[in-house]
Scaffold this active site. Sequence first.
Site, PDB file in Angstrom:
ATOM      1  N   GLU A 267      -2.929   7.354   7.449  1.00 36.02           N
ATOM      2  CA  GLU A 267      -3.542   8.312   6.522  1.00 36.02           C
ATOM      3  C   GLU A 267      -4.784   8.929   7.121  1.00 36.02           C
ATOM      4  O   GLU A 267      -5.322   8.454   8.124  1.00 36.02           O
ATOM      5  CB  GLU A 267      -3.829   7.648   5.164  1.00 36.02           C
ATOM      6  CG  GLU A 267      -4.854   6.547   5.218  1.00 36.02           C
ATOM      7  CD  GLU A 267      -5.002   5.784   3.885  1.00 36.02           C
ATOM      8  OE1 GLU A 267      -4.067   5.755   3.070  1.00 36.02           O
ATOM      9  OE2 GLU A 267      -6.083   5.225   3.683  1.00 36.02           O
TER      10      GLU A 267
ATOM     11  N   LYS B 173       0.813  -1.213   0.000  1.00 38.11           N
ATOM     12  CA  LYS B 173       0.000   0.000   0.000  1.00 38.11           C
ATOM     13  C   LYS B 173       0.845   1.262   0.000  1.00 38.11           C
ATOM     14  O   LYS B 173       0.371   2.329  -0.392  1.00 38.11           O
ATOM     15  CB  LYS B 173      -0.908   0.005   1.230  1.00 38.11           C
ATOM     16  CG  LYS B 173      -2.024  -1.024   1.188  1.00 38.11           C
ATOM     17  CD  LYS B 173      -2.908  -0.882   2.412  1.00 38.11           C
ATOM     18  CE  LYS B 173      -3.578  -2.179   2.802  1.00 38.11           C
ATOM     19  NZ  LYS B 173      -4.774  -2.510   2.060  1.00 38.11           N
TER      20      LYS B 173
ATOM     21  N   HIS C 140     -14.298  -3.234   8.100  1.00 36.20           N
ATOM     22  CA  HIS C 140     -13.596  -2.793   6.891  1.00 36.20           C
ATOM     23  C   HIS C 140     -13.603  -3.864   5.815  1.00 36.20           C
ATOM     24  O   HIS C 140     -12.765  -3.875   4.934  1.00 36.20           O
ATOM     25  CB  HIS C 140     -12.132  -2.408   7.176  1.00 36.20           C
ATOM     26  CG  HIS C 140     -12.008  -1.338   8.194  1.00 36.20           C
ATOM     27  ND1 HIS C 140     -12.494  -0.078   8.010  1.00 36.20           N
ATOM     28  CD2 HIS C 140     -11.439  -1.356   9.428  1.00 36.20           C
ATOM     29  CE1 HIS C 140     -12.248   0.640   9.085  1.00 36.20           C
ATOM     30  NE2 HIS C 140     -11.616  -0.112   9.964  1.00 36.20           N
TER      31      HIS C 140
ATOM     32  N   ARG D 123      -4.801  -9.300  -7.672  1.00 39.62           N
ATOM     33  CA  ARG D 123      -5.352 -10.654  -7.722  1.00 39.62           C
ATOM     34  C   ARG D 123      -6.772 -10.565  -8.254  1.00 39.62           C
ATOM     35  O   ARG D 123      -7.309  -9.477  -8.454  1.00 39.62           O
ATOM     36  CB  ARG D 123      -5.418 -11.223  -6.304  1.00 39.62           C
ATOM     37  CG  ARG D 123      -6.281 -10.353  -5.389  1.00 39.62           C
ATOM     38  CD  ARG D 123      -6.680 -11.028  -4.095  1.00 39.62           C
ATOM     39  NE  ARG D 123      -7.733 -10.284  -3.424  1.00 39.62           N
ATOM     40  CZ  ARG D 123      -7.536  -9.376  -2.484  1.00 39.62           C
ATOM     41  NH1 ARG D 123      -6.326  -9.062  -2.092  1.00 39.62           N
ATOM     42  NH2 ARG D 123      -8.556  -8.756  -1.931  1.00 39.62           N
TER      43      ARG D 123
HETATM   44  P1  ADP Z   1     -11.615  -8.281  -1.537  1.00 38.51           P
HETATM   45  O1  ADP Z   1     -10.457  -7.331  -1.470  1.00 38.51           O
HETATM   46  O2  ADP Z   1     -11.822  -8.945  -2.816  1.00 38.51           O
HETATM   47  O3  ADP Z   1     -12.827  -7.695  -0.933  1.00 38.51           O
HETATM   48  P2  ADP Z   1     -10.949  -9.341   0.895  1.00 38.51           P
HETATM   49  O4  ADP Z   1     -10.190  -8.090   1.117  1.00 38.51           O
HETATM   50  O5  ADP Z   1     -12.150  -9.582   1.693  1.00 38.51           O
HETATM   51  O6  ADP Z   1     -11.301  -9.449  -0.623  1.00 38.51           O
HETATM   52  O7  ADP Z   1      -9.938 -10.536   1.039  1.00 38.51           O
HETATM   53  C1  ADP Z   1     -10.038 -11.659   0.199  1.00 38.51           C
HETATM   54  C2  ADP Z   1      -9.941 -12.907   0.987  1.00 38.51           C
HETATM   55  O8  ADP Z   1      -8.619 -13.183   1.286  1.00 38.51           O
HETATM   56  C3  ADP Z   1     -10.670 -12.901   2.284  1.00 38.51           C
HETATM   57  O9  ADP Z   1     -11.178 -14.172   2.460  1.00 38.51           O
HETATM   58  C4  ADP Z   1      -9.589 -12.540   3.284  1.00 38.51           C
HETATM   59  O10 ADP Z   1      -9.876 -12.984   4.558  1.00 38.51           O
HETATM   60  C5  ADP Z   1      -8.430 -13.269   2.684  1.00 38.51           C
HETATM   61  N1  ADP Z   1      -7.135 -12.672   2.872  1.00 38.51           N
HETATM   62  C6  ADP Z   1      -6.722 -11.458   2.492  1.00 38.51           C
HETATM   63  N2  ADP Z   1      -5.410 -11.333   2.714  1.00 38.51           N
HETATM   64  C7  ADP Z   1      -4.987 -12.503   3.228  1.00 38.51           C
HETATM   65  C8  ADP Z   1      -3.716 -13.026   3.636  1.00 38.51           C
HETATM   66  N3  ADP Z   1      -2.616 -12.326   3.547  1.00 38.51           N
HETATM   67  N4  ADP Z   1      -3.658 -14.283   4.125  1.00 38.51           N
HETATM   68  C9  ADP Z   1      -4.763 -15.033   4.207  1.00 38.51           C
HETATM   69  N5  ADP Z   1      -5.973 -14.625   3.805  1.00 38.51           N
HETATM   70  C10 ADP Z   1      -6.097 -13.364   3.338  1.00 38.51           C
HETATM   71  P1  ADP Z   2      -7.810  -3.953   2.489  1.00 35.43           P
HETATM   72  O1  ADP Z   2      -6.500  -4.262   1.861  1.00 35.43           O
HETATM   73  O2  ADP Z   2      -7.984  -4.626   3.793  1.00 35.43           O
HETATM   74  O3  ADP Z   2      -8.931  -4.136   1.539  1.00 35.43           O
HETATM   75  P2  ADP Z   2      -8.148  -1.092   2.072  1.00 35.43           P
HETATM   76  O4  ADP Z   2      -7.037  -0.128   2.106  1.00 35.43           O
HETATM   77  O5  ADP Z   2      -8.677  -1.435   0.739  1.00 35.43           O
HETATM   78  O6  ADP Z   2      -7.710  -2.399   2.849  1.00 35.43           O
HETATM   79  O7  ADP Z   2      -9.330  -0.561   2.970  1.00 35.43           O
HETATM   80  C1  ADP Z   2     -10.445  -1.356   3.310  1.00 35.43           C
HETATM   81  C2  ADP Z   2     -11.649  -0.494   3.654  1.00 35.43           C
HETATM   82  O8  ADP Z   2     -11.358   0.407   4.729  1.00 35.43           O
HETATM   83  C3  ADP Z   2     -12.089   0.414   2.528  1.00 35.43           C
HETATM   84  O9  ADP Z   2     -12.982  -0.236   1.676  1.00 35.43           O
HETATM   85  C4  ADP Z   2     -12.746   1.563   3.253  1.00 35.43           C
HETATM   86  O10 ADP Z   2     -14.053   1.241   3.635  1.00 35.43           O
HETATM   87  C5  ADP Z   2     -11.951   1.670   4.515  1.00 35.43           C
HETATM   88  N1  ADP Z   2     -10.912   2.696   4.370  1.00 35.43           N
HETATM   89  C6  ADP Z   2      -9.675   2.520   3.861  1.00 35.43           C
HETATM   90  N2  ADP Z   2      -8.978   3.673   3.885  1.00 35.43           N
HETATM   91  C7  ADP Z   2      -9.784   4.596   4.430  1.00 35.43           C
HETATM   92  C8  ADP Z   2      -9.635   5.993   4.771  1.00 35.43           C
HETATM   93  N3  ADP Z   2      -8.514   6.642   4.553  1.00 35.43           N
HETATM   94  N4  ADP Z   2     -10.673   6.626   5.324  1.00 35.43           N
HETATM   95  C9  ADP Z   2     -11.825   5.974   5.577  1.00 35.43           C
HETATM   96  N5  ADP Z   2     -12.022   4.682   5.310  1.00 35.43           N
HETATM   97  C10 ADP Z   2     -11.031   3.985   4.750  1.00 35.43           C
HETATM   98 MG    MG Z   3      -9.021  -3.151  -0.122  1.00 34.76          MG
END
Ligand code: ADP
Ligand code: ADP
Ligand code: MG
Length: 702
Positions: A226, A142, A261, A319
């Site tokens: 952030e 990120k 989240h 992915r």
């Molecule tokens: P998307 O970004 O498509 O919404 P998620 O963020 O929910 O998907 O994550 C996708 C899936 O992978 C979920 O089942 C989450 O729990 C799993 N996941 C994400 N990162 C990891 C990781 N590093 N190791 C194991 N499982 C992970």
């Molecule tokens: P992940 O890898 O777990 O998907 P993300 O960075 O995509 O993490 O963030 C997951 C969720 O968290 C986002 O879909 C949003 O709802 C919330 N989020 C992420 N960044 C912010 C932010 N700066 N302010 C408010 N909500 C956030």
């Molecule tokens: Mg995300």
Amino acid sequence: MSRPASMHLLRSLRPVSRHLSTASTASPRRIKNLLVANRGEIALRVHRTASQLGTTTTTLYTDPDAHAEHALVSPHSVNIGPPSAYLDIEKIVRVAKERGCDAIHPGYGFLSENAHFARRCTEEGILFVGPPPSAIDSMGNKSLSKDIMISAGVPCIPGYHGANQEPAYLLSEAEKIGFPVLIKAVKGGGGKGMRIARKNDEFLAMLESAKTEARNSFGDEVVLVEKYITTPRHIEVQVFADAHGNCVALGERDCSIQRRHQKILEESPAPHLDDAIRKDLWKKARDAALAVGYRGAGTVEFIFDNDSGEFFFMEMNTRLQVEHPVTEMVTETDLVHWQLIVAEGGKLPLTQEQVEAQMNGHAIEARIYAENPDMNFIPDSGPLLHLRTPKPTPTVRIDAGFKEGSIISSHYDPMIAKLIVKAETRDLALQKLVAALEEYEVVGMSTNIDFLKRCAAHPSFIAGEVETGFIEKHRDELFHRRTTPGEVYSQAALGLLLSDSLVNSASDPFSFFASGAGGIQTRTITFLEKHKDEETEVKVNITRTGNGMFDIRVLPTAGREAEDYSSVVVEYSPSSPKQITAFYPHTRLETTFVRVDDKISVFQRGTQYNLSIPAPKWFEKALGVKSMENSVCAPMPCKVLKVLVAEGEEVTADQPLVVIESMKMETTIRSPKDGKVKKIVHGQGEMCKAGTELVEFEGAEA
Ligand code: ADP
Ligand code: ADP
Ligand code: MG
């Protein structure tokens, strides 16, 4: 455990692509044996497309997954041992070589965004179905990806994403940004390793907690800080690129409905999005992919400010995502097929113009999780004792990794299935979604099905007023406790009576199958119904008045008046003991009744009700069941991470007692009352089953 049901499920899903058999994308290197390095629904999903293409798949499973569906679909399935083996890079590469696999599909989660894994595959001459390792390195982080986006002219959320990880320094950066801030693990995913710090005095504790979770889930604890945007939408763009310089955007998805989240409802197209902004998002996403020489499926996630119409790059997921079916539905593509084509060196099947020309309708996905929404969405696990799903059709798709009899293991993510529907308009799609959710029946663990239904039927959601704080904002209505209709108890009483073998014999005058009226006998059945910590007792009198005919009275309780149903005619067959059809004076009810020991699940008019039958007090005494009034128990199978109190310590209500971990998630267990700790029953590092006593308080034994 038999195969046919799963095969049936797979077959009943219509191929989603128009292009599945076109030869126009002939590729230089055809994959013959694909290793699917994942589990659950995504492993089945990849297998489905591969087998339609005539590609052999080899699947992997761990000890707890020995009977899992994904292990059973392929005749070539390899046990890799302990629960964490899906992360064992060397073992997986070795299996691929031994089994003659020429490609590996990593699915999502696990190793899907692991550049080292992608490199190891390449080194061994195995195709990695995913982007080049360099793109995973830069975009899967990120922090690095923000640098790239800033130089490519894509707006990013203000924050600190540098190398200095000193807590005091991060705090000073947070102060510069201004609270509230979001602390994020740079390697994070699935909403894990993320904490909001609302004020500076909670920053360090939140930092610690984010790091611990990140270390446990991703083996890395670097974070960024952030600005936390308070009322955003999550809008993401599906991109696809090949090695020939082509890159397309397959529309966007709105994934704003989230808890922890993590997304639970995802739809395409995003509601109320200005077309100019939509096109700009697509362009920025393609720019982002081209900037890193991307290849394969990727998602560029943006955070969108509803009020100003501004959007910021959030991260790129390198992915295929959980919610990719939504895009497949509106673009009529098979993205797994696209992945294989690109991995083989072929060209994207469609140009941007062709993608846009073929986009139609509205699709929405609901993620079905084993979790308890009433207890802050705490994950649940257990055997799937009863499962009934809506019938799959070309516009109602179920991607599931489990069937009745499967075990939802506490070792892994608690997602059970995805339900995806498509219709011409958003309104119609929502109606279809709610109807399909009403047909979904799961017994064996708590699920979020009812909660999803409430979200999808909520007026603000129907109006397209989505934002990531939706669940918090509408908490009162979404968690509102509904009163149970009287017919639920009467149907449960009938179910209990009819399924009880003792009264099913023709010699029992009360039996459903006895001839003649057994009129005089009335039975009283007691049910317990629990809502959070409050338990109510409901008694039902049931009298058989003729052949398959009953008079039923639900007795009054504190909050409700008595209800009488006379001459209820019942249709029941012991060959389908879960189905009870009854004709009430004004209505006909079709109920699914599932009893497991003292627990009863009733599915009626699309809603699930949970009741139990009380065990007599003497029974508990005789079995030596200990009163749990003075104890705090594990709410789910877990590992004790930290004990925060000592034996003999005085504690106050709500004080944190123990931190547990289950399904990669940390939960703090708080004291239910003021009291004194008598005993720490299970200490740090111990594994506990659900219901195991963790902490015992001083106090009189009941
Ligand atoms: P998307 O970004 O498509 O919404 P998620 O963020 O929910 O998907 O994550 C996708 C899936 O992978 C979920 O089942 C989450 O729990 C799993 N996941 C994400 N990162 C990891 C990781 N590093 N190791 C194991 N499982 C992970
Ligand atoms: P992940 O890898 O777990 O998907 P993300 O960075 O995509 O993490 O963030 C997951 C969720 O968290 C986002 O879909 C949003 O709802 C919330 N989020 C992420 N960044 C912010 C932010 N700066 N302010 C408010 N909500 C956030
Ligand atoms: Mg995300």
